[in-house]
Design a protein around this motif. Structure first.
Motif, PDB file in Angstrom:
ATOM      1  N   ALA A  75       0.803  -1.231   0.000  1.00 59.30           N
ATOM      2  CA  ALA A  75       0.000   0.000   0.000  1.00 59.30           C
ATOM      3  C   ALA A  75       0.833   1.277   0.000  1.00 59.30           C
ATOM      4  N   GLY A 111       2.123   9.962  -4.452  1.00 59.84           N
ATOM      5  CA  GLY A 111       0.933   9.129  -4.694  1.00 59.84           C
ATOM      6  C   GLY A 111       1.305   7.658  -4.756  1.00 59.84           C
ATOM      7  N   CYS A 114      -1.632   1.667  -4.672  1.00 60.35           N
ATOM      8  CA  CYS A 114      -2.866   1.198  -4.008  1.00 60.35           C
ATOM      9  C   CYS A 114      -3.825   2.353  -3.718  1.00 60.35           C
ATOM     10  N   GLY A 115      -3.283   3.553  -3.468  1.00 58.63           N
ATOM     11  CA  GLY A 115      -4.142   4.720  -3.259  1.00 58.63           C
ATOM     12  C   GLY A 115      -4.978   4.985  -4.499  1.00 58.63           C
ATOM     13  N   LEU A 167      -8.487  -1.820   4.981  1.00 58.90           N
ATOM     14  CA  LEU A 167      -7.275  -1.234   4.414  1.00 58.90           C
ATOM     15  C   LEU A 167      -6.929  -2.032   3.165  1.00 58.90           C
TER      16      LEU A 167
END
Ligand SMILES: Cc1cc2nc3c(=O)[nH]c(=O)nc-3n(C[C@H](O)[C@H](O)[C@H](O)COP(=O)(O)OP(=O)(O)OC[C@H]3O[C@@H](n4cnc5c(N)ncnc54)[C@H](O)[C@@H]3O)c2cc1C
Length: 285
Positions: A75, A111, A114-115, A167
């Motif tokens: 992530a 950035g 996964c975002g 998450l």
């Protein structure tokens, strides 16, 4: 404008992060990763999360690894990690090529892959990669781990199957055969802007005929997806202009294009036709 007040939590482990997320999920809590989408919308007060679970101190989420079958992207892996090939073979080269189309350099250094998948902008390049290559999303919460296939993950414009207390810990991309051919093409008015339409294609050759075709279209509909009709036009055929045009036409025919302030549906349909054909031409080079 400045963001509305919020409480920032800084967990050091995934276990800690999901425990906090479980507590704040019902109180407008959000994960903060690179902040390149969330912070601007908070600054405009389009989002006013009361709690941010900042995952930037969780070392284990910065991992990118391959076991020979799957590339696992944690992530906290930033877009800029893909400026260099992260894995040998055609997938590494494809990801490097795609990464350069995402925003601008400073945004790519913050950035995260996964975002982007969590944010699910219809024009996100990584969402197109995930949808076309049949990625698996790994969601973690206090309830355990859940694997979500790309075809079940994207649900609408910036809407996914992730629950508020989950998450997105990792995205897994299957490693393609070493002879897989890839092509990617997108259109935007200025370099660094979100794509108005994009296409990602892959296929392999067996005795001169294309097999295992994947054709994904992004930026044109609420979320990127594989286009079965365009894939069917390729499988079993030899690569060439006529078959590429037929496949591109099939994609343009079945999409239900978004309309917005800069693009009519008809124009976007034309763009899809052109993007698929150009991506196929690139793959064949
Ligand atoms: C000027 C500009 C141009 C851009 N151009 C492009 C472009 O061309 N293509 C493109 O794809 N993107 C573009 N972006 C967006 C950029 O790629 C973002 O980095 C990306 O969309 C989100 O990643 P992030 O790590 O910054 O997430 P954040 O901004 O931190 O979070 C975004 C959303 O996802 C959630 N989230 C983030 N990570 C997780 C997680 N691990 N688990 C659960 N939820 C999570 C957050 O809660 C939030 O709702 C652009 C951004 C800007 C400012």
């Amino acid at each position: 404008m400045k963001p509305a007040p919020f409480i920032r939590h800084v967990p050091r482990t995934v276990a800690e992060a999901v425990t906090i997320l479980a507590e704040v999920a019902g109180k407008d809590g959000r994960v903060l990763a690179g902040g390149q989408s969330l912070v601007p919308i908070m600054a405009f007060r389009l989002a006013k999360p009361a709690h941010l679970v900042d995952i930037n101190e969780i070392e284990e989420l910065g991992r990118i690894a391959s076991d020979g079958k799957v590339l696992s992207i944690g992530a906290l892996v930033r877009h800029a990690a893909f400026h260099k090939s992260v894995v040998e073979g055609p997938l590494g080269a494809l990801l490097t090529h795609v990464a350069r189309h995402i925003a601008h350099y400073p945004i790519r250094t913050r950035g995260t892959f996964c975002g982007s998948i969590a944010h699910a902008d219809p024009a996100s390049e990584w969402c197109l990669v995930a949808a076309t290559l049949d990625a698996t999303m790994v969601a973690k919460s206090t309830r355990g781990e859940r694997l979500i296939a790309a075809k079940d993950y994207f649900e609408g414009i910036m809407t996914t199957a992730l629950a508020d207390d989950e998450l997105l810990a990792e995205v897994r991309l299957p490693l393609p055969a070493s002879d897989t051919k890839f092509g990617f093409h997108e259109f935007n008015r200025r370099a660094g802007d979100f794509a108005m339409a994009a296409a990602l294609v892959s296929y392999r050759l067996q005795s001169g005929k294309m097999i295992d075709a994947h054709i994904g279209v992004g930026g044109a509909e609420p979320f990127p997806r594989r286009i079965a009709q365009a894939e069917a036009a390729l499988n079993g055929q030899a690569p060439g202009d006529k078959v590429f045009r037929a496949s591109a036409e099939a994609a343009a025919k079945v999409i239900e294009p978004l309309e917005d302030h800069q693009t009519t549906g008809d124009y976007r349909r034309d763009l899809v036709r052109a993007m698929v054909r150009r991506a196929l031409e690139q793959a064949a080079r």
